[in-house]
Design a protein around this motif. Structure first.
Motif, PDB file in Angstrom:
ATOM      1  N   PRO A   1     -58.947  76.414  73.180  1.00 52.71           N
ATOM      2  CA  PRO A   1     -58.212  76.572  71.923  1.00 52.71           C
ATOM      3  C   PRO A   1     -56.723  76.757  72.127  1.00 52.71           C
ATOM      4  N   ALA A   2     -55.952  76.202  71.214  1.00 48.40           N
ATOM      5  CA  ALA A   2     -54.504  76.349  71.281  1.00 48.40           C
ATOM      6  C   ALA A   2     -54.099  77.745  70.829  1.00 48.40           C
ATOM      7  N   ALA A   3     -52.847  78.061  71.082  1.00 49.48           N
ATOM      8  CA  ALA A   3     -52.328  79.365  70.692  1.00 49.48           C
ATOM      9  C   ALA A   3     -52.509  79.593  69.210  1.00 49.48           C
ATOM     10  N   GLY A   4     -52.953  80.819  68.873  1.00 49.62           N
ATOM     11  CA  GLY A   4     -53.118  81.163  67.469  1.00 49.62           C
ATOM     12  C   GLY A   4     -54.491  80.871  66.909  1.00 49.62           C
ATOM     13  N   SER A   5     -55.384  80.250  67.712  1.00 54.73           N
ATOM     14  CA  SER A   5     -56.699  79.892  67.184  1.00 54.73           C
ATOM     15  C   SER A   5     -57.790  80.864  67.588  1.00 54.73           C
ATOM     16  N   GLY A   6     -57.418  81.958  68.240  1.00 52.29           N
ATOM     17  CA  GLY A   6     -58.427  82.956  68.603  1.00 52.29           C
ATOM     18  C   GLY A   6     -58.680  82.982  70.094  1.00 52.29           C
ATOM     19  N   LEU A   7     -58.769  84.175  70.659  1.00 54.56           N
ATOM     20  CA  LEU A   7     -58.938  84.342  72.090  1.00 54.56           C
ATOM     21  C   LEU A   7     -60.370  84.051  72.502  1.00 54.56           C
ATOM     22  N   PRO A   8     -60.591  83.178  73.536  1.00 54.63           N
ATOM     23  CA  PRO A   8     -61.960  82.918  73.988  1.00 54.63           C
ATOM     24  C   PRO A   8     -62.609  84.182  74.540  1.00 54.63           C
ATOM     25  N   GLY A   9     -63.944  84.149  74.628  1.00 56.03           N
ATOM     26  CA  GLY A   9     -64.674  85.300  75.163  1.00 56.03           C
ATOM     27  C   GLY A   9     -64.409  85.513  76.639  1.00 56.03           C
ATOM     28  N   ARG A  10     -64.780  86.689  77.130  1.00 60.31           N
ATOM     29  CA  ARG A  10     -64.495  87.021  78.517  1.00 60.31           C
ATOM     30  C   ARG A  10     -65.270  86.133  79.500  1.00 60.31           C
ATOM     31  N   GLU A  11     -66.412  85.603  79.064  1.00 59.84           N
ATOM     32  CA  GLU A  11     -67.162  84.740  79.970  1.00 59.84           C
ATOM     33  C   GLU A  11     -66.415  83.441  80.232  1.00 59.84           C
ATOM     34  N   GLU A  12     -65.430  83.082  79.392  1.00 58.77           N
ATOM     35  CA  GLU A  12     -64.633  81.867  79.589  1.00 58.77           C
ATOM     36  C   GLU A  12     -63.335  82.260  80.279  1.00 58.77           C
TER      37      GLU A  12
ATOM     38  N   ARG B   1     -50.490  79.412  76.866  1.00 59.74           N
ATOM     39  CA  ARG B   1     -50.038  78.695  75.670  1.00 59.74           C
ATOM     40  C   ARG B   1     -49.484  79.650  74.621  1.00 59.74           C
ATOM     41  N   SER B   2     -50.079  80.822  74.544  1.00 59.96           N
ATOM     42  CA  SER B   2     -49.650  81.775  73.527  1.00 59.96           C
ATOM     43  C   SER B   2     -48.310  82.416  73.850  1.00 59.96           C
ATOM     44  N   LEU B   3     -48.024  82.585  75.142  1.00 67.94           N
ATOM     45  CA  LEU B   3     -46.871  83.382  75.558  1.00 67.94           C
ATOM     46  C   LEU B   3     -45.661  82.540  75.928  1.00 67.94           C
ATOM     47  N   THR B   4     -45.783  81.209  75.920  1.00 66.61           N
ATOM     48  CA  THR B   4     -44.655  80.345  76.269  1.00 66.61           C
ATOM     49  C   THR B   4     -44.453  79.304  75.177  1.00 66.61           C
ATOM     50  N   ASP B   5     -43.344  78.575  75.285  1.00 70.55           N
ATOM     51  CA  ASP B   5     -43.053  77.525  74.306  1.00 70.55           C
ATOM     52  C   ASP B   5     -43.614  76.170  74.709  1.00 70.55           C
ATOM     53  N   ARG B   6     -43.863  75.986  75.997  1.00 68.00           N
ATOM     54  CA  ARG B   6     -44.378  74.703  76.459  1.00 68.00           C
ATOM     55  C   ARG B   6     -45.229  74.924  77.707  1.00 68.00           C
ATOM     56  N   VAL B   7     -46.430  74.321  77.734  1.00 65.64           N
ATOM     57  CA  VAL B   7     -47.288  74.328  78.916  1.00 65.64           C
ATOM     58  C   VAL B   7     -47.678  72.888  79.199  1.00 65.64           C
ATOM     59  N   LYS B   8     -47.539  72.486  80.459  1.00 63.41           N
ATOM     60  CA  LYS B   8     -47.887  71.117  80.794  1.00 63.41           C
ATOM     61  C   LYS B   8     -48.538  71.089  82.171  1.00 63.41           C
ATOM     62  N   PHE B   9     -49.680  70.367  82.247  1.00 62.51           N
ATOM     63  CA  PHE B   9     -50.408  70.234  83.499  1.00 62.51           C
ATOM     64  C   PHE B   9     -50.213  68.830  84.057  1.00 62.51           C
ATOM     65  N   SER B  10     -50.151  68.747  85.375  1.00 61.05           N
ATOM     66  CA  SER B  10     -50.096  67.428  85.996  1.00 61.05           C
ATOM     67  C   SER B  10     -51.441  66.733  85.845  1.00 61.05           C
ATOM     68  N   ARG B  11     -51.445  65.414  85.972  1.00 65.41           N
ATOM     69  CA  ARG B  11     -52.670  64.656  85.768  1.00 65.41           C
ATOM     70  C   ARG B  11     -53.726  65.012  86.806  1.00 65.41           C
TER      71      ARG B  11
ATOM     72  N   VAL C   1     -48.740  73.169  87.261  1.00 67.26           N
ATOM     73  CA  VAL C   1     -48.533  73.578  85.883  1.00 67.26           C
ATOM     74  C   VAL C   1     -47.066  73.938  85.708  1.00 67.26           C
ATOM     75  N   LEU C   2     -46.522  73.561  84.580  1.00 63.28           N
ATOM     76  CA  LEU C   2     -45.139  73.860  84.251  1.00 63.28           C
ATOM     77  C   LEU C   2     -45.130  74.691  82.977  1.00 63.28           C
ATOM     78  N   LEU C   3     -44.446  75.826  83.012  1.00 61.05           N
ATOM     79  CA  LEU C   3     -44.309  76.729  81.865  1.00 61.05           C
ATOM     80  C   LEU C   3     -42.849  76.803  81.485  1.00 61.05           C
ATOM     81  N   ALA C   4     -42.557  76.736  80.197  1.00 65.23           N
ATOM     82  CA  ALA C   4     -41.167  76.785  79.740  1.00 65.23           C
ATOM     83  C   ALA C   4     -41.054  77.734  78.559  1.00 65.23           C
TER      84      ALA C   4
END
Length: 554
Positions: A509-520, A530-540, A545-548
């Motif tokens: 889930p994207a930021a703001g859609s609810g925190l997944p359970g602890r088993e995930e 995603r919740s704590l940064t403005d941009r998250v991007k993963f390499s193919r 991972v790049l955080l901005a």
């Protein structure tokens, strides 16, 4: 009339040739062994009541049997053909009347006559198709002998035409169903071909471009494309042809061809769009038009040129401003020949993102209430049944030189130099001793970059944990923290990666859609990033991972 003796009795038919043609016509109708149908049952019930007989049949004469399409008064649905009175009506092409079967040499020894309660009276009128083929009869049967007048015979023959009309109607409906099915299959194929013709995403280190198009029905009047004109320039567009359905989809194909031709022409982008406008008049019905947003991306020059032709569905996002809708005037295409178009040129900068689309995308935004433009693109296929086609093209420039997954990147003009706050490699063989020191270095680098609060620090540590937990034991981990006037960027890369980005690609889930359970567990980490940064991007390959975060992000 010809005869053939079999172990079960006698077969009669007009001639071998006529019998072959008749059977072909019968089998082509798919009546034999078909389900009960109320329309035929109404006929047999009505005829039985009209003539006051206990038995009425719609009998079809097959090669070696008679089968009853509708039956009143009998517990079985077929007999051998040799026992069928109806084959004589078929062979003679005339109505057959038997007032007392025991007195008729043709039937006196027939098992259907000699059995207790057997047939005594029979009258059968042939079912003659419009092509002259006899399929069988409508017949009435009684266990008692009876007289049958000429008037009654004529009435039975008229009722036979009722049966034939029902058969013809049934066949016409079957033809319509087959045509409808064939048309649906053709439309489905056309829809698949439209989707297959959509370009594959560009995941080049210099730029990322991807698109989606979702048809409201089977085929779409929307289209998009983007392709390299040469090694340094990309041509692309989104277009929306007026109307819906097959005709609109065909016109969209013509627009695709015209855009492809225009892309290779000399001159400015406005001149190319002007040529498309004039050429399109030959393909657009009177008073029909299409809208388009056409662009050229010149990477060495660091410029994005655009022509708005009746399309204003365009957003721009910069790292320090967020998404904004931009509008420029422009006439739709295909209506008037001599229409001026204007080229709007925008400077490219690191981290810029653009999204352009059709009216259906705007309607989807209003319908869904979604204001996050990037999320709108991701959710394009979702939502309730929609009235219009939806199409979007997403363009993203690298946040930094050396975008993730690439060794070198060509810089856009005007990009300002970035300051390096941390560049450190974590040796896995000394993980326990070096990891605490690296966390402290990250904290110091973020302070040096003037990042307020702990949100970015938490996100970076989640990414670091991901790399430590899922990278290969013999692969080192590198961490880089850089900044510009607008952004602070942290890049974490595993030399030998494992499944670091699997959860991100699997729909966490994207930021703001609810925190997944602890088993995930991995899902929670990526959710926090995603919740704590403005941009998250993963390499193919999932190794990086790049955080901005924007400078003003607390």
């Amino acid at each position: 009339m010809e005869e053939k003796i079999t172990p079960l009795g006698k077969l009669v038919f007009a001639s071998k040739e006529e019998e072959s043609n008749r059977l072909h016509a019968l089998h082509k109708l798919h009546l034999l062994d078909s389900e009960d149908e109320e329309s035929f049952d109404r006929i047999t019930s009505s005829v039985a009541q009209t003539f006051r007989v206990p038995i009425c049949l719609v009998s079809l004469i097959d090669k070696d049997r008679q089968w009853f399409k509708s039956c009143v008064g009998l517990p079985f649905r077929e007999t051998e053909r040799e026992a069928a009175f109806c084959q004589y009506a078929v062979a003679s092409r005339q109505t057959v009347v038997v007032e007392d079967a025991r007195d008729d040499g043709r039937f006196a020894h027939n098992r259907l006559v000699t059995v207790q309660g057997g047939i005594r009276f029979y009258a059968g009128a042939p079912l003659i198709t419009g092509e002259g083929h006899i399929l069988g009869t409508i017949c009435i049967i009684d266990e008692q002998p009876r007289a049958f007048s000429i008037e009654e015979q004529k009435l039975l023959e008229q009722l036979a035409t009722w049966v034939v009309s029902e058969i013809q109607l049934r066949e016409a409906l079957a033809v319509q169903r087959r045509m409808k099915q064939e048309l649906e299959e053709e439309l489905a194929l056309a829809g698949r071909l439209q989707r297959q013709l959509c370009p594959k995403p560009f995941l080049d280190g210099r730029v990322t471009i991807k698109g989606k198009s979702v048809a409201a029905a089977v085929v779409s009047g929307d289209l998009f494309d983007f392709f390299w004109v040469n090694e340094e320039r990309i041509f692309g567009y989104v277009a929306d042809v007026m109307g819906h359905g097959v005709a609109t989809a065909l016109q969209a194909s013509a627009v695709k061809v015209l855009m492809g031709q225009a892309s290779g022409m000399t001159g400015g982008l406005d001149e190319k769009v002007g040529w498309v406008n004039k050429a399109a008049k030959d393909y657009m019905p009177e008073d029909y038009y299409f809208t388009a947003l056409v662009f050229e991306l010149d990477l060495p020059a660091g410029e994005l040129s655009m022509v708005h032709a009746g399309n204003h569905i365009f957003w721009h996002d910069t790292p320090d401003s967020g998404w904004k809708q931009l509008r420029s005037p422009g006439m739709m295409l295909g209506l008037f020949e001599d229409v001026p178009f204007e080229t709007v040129t925008r400077r490219l900068a690191a981290g810029d993102r653009y999204m352009l689309g059709t009216d259906g995308l705007w309607e989807f935004m209003l319908e869904s209430g979604e204001t996050d433009v990037e999320r709108l693109y991701e959710d394009l296929e979702n939502g309730s049944r929609f009235r219009d086609d939806r199409t979007a093209v997403y363009i993203e420039l690298p946040l930094v030189e050396g975008e993730i997954g690439q060794d070198t990147v060509r810089s856009a003009k005007g990009r300002k130099k970035r300051k390096v706050h941390l560049q450190q490699v974590l040796n896995r063989e000394a993980l326990d001793s070096e990891l605490p020191g690296l966390r402290m270095s990250i904290q110091a680098a973020l302070l040096d970059a003037s990042v307020e609060g702990i949100a970015m620090e938490v996100a970076v540590n989640e990414a670091l944990n991901n790399a430590v937990d899922h990278g290969q034991p013999d692969g080192n981990i590198s961490v880089t923290v850089t900044s510009s006037e607008a952004l602070v960027v942290c890049r974490i890369r595993s030399e030998r990666c494992g499944v670091q980005a699997v959860s991100a690609r699997a729909g966490i889930p994207a930021a703001g859609s609810g925190l997944p359970g602890r088993e995930e567990e991995r899902g929670r980490g990526i959710y926090l990033m995603r919740s704590l940064t403005d941009r998250v991007k993963f390499s193919r390959d999932g190794c990086e991972v790049l955080l901005a975060v924007r400078r003003n992000k607390a």
